[in-house]
Design a protein around this motif. Sequence first.
Motif, mmCIF file in Angstrom:
data_model
loop_
_atom_site.group_PDB
_atom_site.id
_atom_site.type_symbol
_atom_site.label_atom_id
_atom_site.label_comp_id
_atom_site.label_asym_id
_atom_site.label_seq_id
_atom_site.Cartn_x
_atom_site.Cartn_y
_atom_site.Cartn_z
ATOM 1 N N GLU A 1 -2.089 -20.798 1.149
ATOM 2 C CA GLU A 1 -1.111 -21.849 0.842
ATOM 3 C C GLU A 1 -0.125 -21.379 -0.229
ATOM 4 O O GLU A 1 -0.466 -20.550 -1.066
ATOM 5 N N GLN A 2 1.090 -21.917 -0.107
ATOM 6 C CA GLN A 2 2.130 -21.646 -1.114
ATOM 7 C C GLN A 2 2.301 -20.137 -1.355
ATOM 8 O O GLN A 2 2.376 -19.680 -2.496
ATOM 9 N N ALA A 3 2.353 -19.374 -0.272
ATOM 10 C CA ALA A 3 2.564 -17.922 -0.433
ATOM 11 C C ALA A 3 3.920 -17.693 -1.092
ATOM 12 O O ALA A 3 4.874 -18.442 -0.858
ATOM 13 N N PHE A 4 3.979 -16.660 -1.916
ATOM 14 C CA PHE A 4 5.247 -16.315 -2.586
ATOM 15 C C PHE A 4 6.209 -15.709 -1.573
ATOM 16 O O PHE A 4 7.399 -15.985 -1.575
ATOM 17 N N ARG A 5 5.671 -14.859 -0.676
ATOM 18 C CA ARG A 5 6.492 -14.260 0.381
ATOM 19 C C ARG A 5 5.612 -14.076 1.623
ATOM 20 O O ARG A 5 4.395 -14.269 1.556
ATOM 21 N N ILE A 6 6.242 -13.656 2.709
ATOM 22 C CA ILE A 6 5.471 -13.415 3.934
ATOM 23 C C ILE A 6 4.562 -12.209 3.709
ATOM 24 O O ILE A 6 5.017 -11.179 3.199
ATOM 25 N N PRO A 7 3.257 -12.308 4.026
ATOM 26 C CA PRO A 7 2.364 -11.155 3.799
ATOM 27 C C PRO A 7 2.817 -9.943 4.618
ATOM 28 O O PRO A 7 3.115 -10.056 5.795
ATOM 29 N N ARG A 8 2.956 -8.837 3.906
ATOM 30 C CA ARG A 8 3.232 -7.577 4.606
ATOM 31 C C ARG A 8 2.796 -6.468 3.655
ATOM 32 O O ARG A 8 2.718 -6.677 2.442
ATOM 33 N N ALA A 9 2.465 -5.306 4.181
ATOM 34 C CA ALA A 9 1.962 -4.271 3.261
ATOM 35 C C ALA A 9 2.516 -2.912 3.648
ATOM 36 O O ALA A 9 2.294 -2.446 4.750
ATOM 37 N N GLN A 10 3.253 -2.350 2.709
ATOM 38 C CA GLN A 10 3.684 -0.956 2.870
ATOM 39 C C GLN A 10 2.596 -0.113 2.212
ATOM 40 O O GLN A 10 2.482 -0.096 0.998
ATOM 41 N N THR A 11 1.758 0.513 2.994
ATOM 42 C CA THR A 11 0.740 1.348 2.344
ATOM 43 C C THR A 11 1.166 2.807 2.524
ATOM 44 O O THR A 11 1.302 3.288 3.629
ATOM 45 N N THR A 12 1.403 3.487 1.421
ATOM 46 C CA THR A 12 1.832 4.881 1.483
ATOM 47 C C THR A 12 1.177 5.680 0.362
ATOM 48 O O THR A 12 0.863 5.119 -0.693
ATOM 49 N N SER A 13 0.944 6.959 0.592
ATOM 50 C CA SER A 13 0.369 7.797 -0.468
ATOM 51 C C SER A 13 1.486 8.516 -1.224
ATOM 52 O O SER A 13 1.231 9.206 -2.207
ATOM 53 N N ASN A 14 2.738 8.281 -0.761
ATOM 54 C CA ASN A 14 3.863 8.970 -1.414
ATOM 55 C C ASN A 14 4.314 8.174 -2.632
ATOM 56 O O ASN A 14 4.697 7.002 -2.522
ATOM 57 N N HIS A 15 4.263 8.803 -3.797
ATOM 58 C CA HIS A 15 4.551 8.100 -5.050
ATOM 59 C C HIS A 15 5.970 7.539 -5.067
ATOM 60 O O HIS A 15 6.186 6.374 -5.417
ATOM 61 N N LEU A 16 6.952 8.363 -4.628
ATOM 62 C CA LEU A 16 8.363 7.925 -4.706
ATOM 63 C C LEU A 16 8.600 6.734 -3.779
ATOM 64 O O LEU A 16 9.222 5.741 -4.169
ATOM 65 N N ILE A 17 8.068 6.825 -2.554
ATOM 66 C CA ILE A 17 8.264 5.703 -1.607
ATOM 67 C C ILE A 17 7.612 4.446 -2.181
ATOM 68 O O ILE A 17 8.159 3.352 -2.159
ATOM 69 N N ASN A 18 6.433 4.650 -2.779
ATOM 70 C CA ASN A 18 5.741 3.485 -3.365
ATOM 71 C C ASN A 18 6.561 2.883 -4.499
ATOM 72 O O ASN A 18 6.709 1.664 -4.604
ATOM 73 N N GLN A 19 7.148 3.746 -5.324
ATOM 74 C CA GLN A 19 7.969 3.251 -6.437
ATOM 75 C C GLN A 19 9.211 2.532 -5.907
ATOM 76 O O GLN A 19 9.636 1.501 -6.441
#
Length: 552
Positions: free
Chosen positions: A369-387
């Motif tokens: 309930e009352q989600a801040f945004r639509i759930p989605r997950a970018q899972t990456t091991s690359n530090h720059l992409i994660n940043q």
Amino acid sequence: MHRIGNASGEESQKARFFHPCSQYLLQEVRRTERESTMSSIAAYYNGKTVLITGATGFMGKVLMEKLLRSSPDVEAVYILVRPKAGQSMQERVANMVKSKVFDRVREDCPNFQEKIKPINAELTQPNLAISAKDSQELLSQINVVFHCAATVRFDEPLKHALLLNVMGTQQLLLLARQMQKLEAFIHISTAYANCNRRNIDEVIYPPPVETKKLCDLVDWLDESIIQEITPKLIGDWPNTYTYTKALAEYLVQQEKEHFDVAIIRPSIVGASWHEPFPGWIDNFNGASGMIIAAGKGILQTLKVNNDAVADLIPVDVVINLILAAGWYTAIHRPKTMMVYNCTTGGINPFCWGEIGYHVISTFKRNPLEQAFRIPRAQTTSNHLINQYWITVSHKAPAMLYDFYLRLTGRKPRMMKIFNRLHKSMMLLEYFTCQSWEWSSENMNMLMTQLSPEDRRLFNFDVRQLHWSEYIENYCIGAKKYLLNEDMSGIPAAKQHLRKLRNIQYAFNTTLLVIIWRIFIARSQMARNIWYFVVSLCYKFLSYFRASSTLRH
Ligand SMILES: CCCCCCCCCCCCCCCCCC(=O)SCCNC(=O)CCNC(=O)[C@H](O)C(C)(C)COP(=O)(O)OP(=O)(O)OC[C@H]1O[C@@H](n2cnc3c(N)ncnc32)[C@H](O)[C@@H]1OP(=O)(O)O
Ligand SMILES: NC(=O)C1=CN([C@@H]2O[C@H](COP(=O)(O)OP(=O)(O)OC[C@H]3O[C@@H](n4cnc5c(N)ncnc54)[C@H](OP(=O)(O)O)[C@@H]3O)[C@@H](O)[C@H]2O)C=CC1
């Protein structure tokens, strides 16, 4: 001599006239008969007096519930409880037994609470701050000890982590040495106690430092200096938690000549698989906090190695292994101290990328309930992409939302939440970006020692674990038992997600137009591209309209 086993009516008639003690024999026959259909593990704990430390914790509660439900004739379950948050020991225990986790045992054994005997204790104090009277009672009664209490925080200052996880364990071991009826001492460690090694066998590794020297050092050294030198002291351990758990294992091993002891090493303990009911969880530790954050749409990116093994293990699997190990240690008294790696990665592997997928898809079907945004997950091991994603999907929306809160006269809070989330993510990355190999011979051996009835009642066979179903139950359990959200609220939660999606579309479109207007105003080439795209869309639409007119 009467046959032990199923005394028939005729025999019981005979027994009555043969010998005064035959009544006793008959009772023994009946008890053996009952227990031969019962599990020998459950039968073992009947009549025993058990001590559990950490019983108010996540795992401690599940351990207590299972013990009381599977062995209702257990003599007593002593639990060490400290006053906390202004609540006395009695108040805490009274509140604890109301927890949903005890619903099943409440149904099976309505008076289960009578078996619970709280003892005031503080594991960081000398003699665990247990009164002389209580100590005497423990020393004369206890048959089995389950030591679960510990600080599991990764950012625990070294001094406190040593005090509780090492010195607290030491004090408890000294107490155990004096227990007159002790049959087994089961210490709960962690599979990550030796996470500085890639391959971890079911053995105790030499400690990184002599425990006594380290404890003496932190005893007099100023707290700020300890904080400063902690990274040097813990070396290639990622945090004070895993480091102190490794030290504690070595202390436990030293007690082998005094009493029968075993060590259990669970990996990342998650919600329950089956017992007391699927999906039960009661804190934000381990994966739970991240799962909730992902479900709320707050966590949109996480640094993980998608192919690394996510060694989660359901809490009821760990508890079944712990109870089986207690029984095995007491009955078979192995010559060497047994260490049980309680993990899934080597038997039924599941990786972080798959977890991310199943978590997000579960929350799209059963939204929070009352989600801040639509759930989605970018899972990456690359530090720059994660940043990059942290900036775009975490910080920017948080700043925008806090700006909106300020505009509407409310206190900004999103950046604070994201800062706490980023601190957790940083501490958890060590565990999500690599894999370990744990041997599990001892766990497999223990399973072979169980009767079919025991394997059914105390199941820790993780090969049967169906991960997608488990993760789905985990997410729904987090929704129900951690956030206390009712499933009837799902239609409204889905409506809220649709609203968020429309806001997202409107925002993205507006952003696109603004950016494009800026480009068009500045570059003829951009204008030509824009006109080309618009004319293409126009031609496509007119063709589409023409073809649909012809069809009718
Ligand atoms: C794309 C999806 C993918 C999902 C899955 C990915 C999962 C990856 C996670 C991998 C986990 C691997 C680590 C485990 C490895 C070792 C396992 C063990 O042996 S040992 C066991 C493992 N040990 C651990 O896991 C311990 C790790 N945790 C820690 O050490 C600390 O929490 C901290 C240092 C990370 C943050 O400390 P700090 O900033 O001080 O924050 P506090 O903690 O003090 O929480 C403050 C308050 O906020 C509350 N709350 C928390 N989260 C959430 C949430 N998500 N929402 C709402 N609320 C939340 C919290 O209840 C508390 O409330 P209250 O009590 O005040 O009322
Ligand atoms: N959860 C996990 O993922 C894993 C946990 N483990 C191990 O399992 C054990 C239990 O973990 P878990 O149930 O998750 O932890 P919790 O944090 O849920 O429970 C910790 C328990 O220890 C007690 N405790 C903490 N400090 C003290 C103290 N100073 N004096 C007395 N009791 C204290 C707590 O009591 P109180 O309620 O008063 O705070 C609580 O009962 C730990 O040894 C942990 O290392 C191992 C691997 C994974």
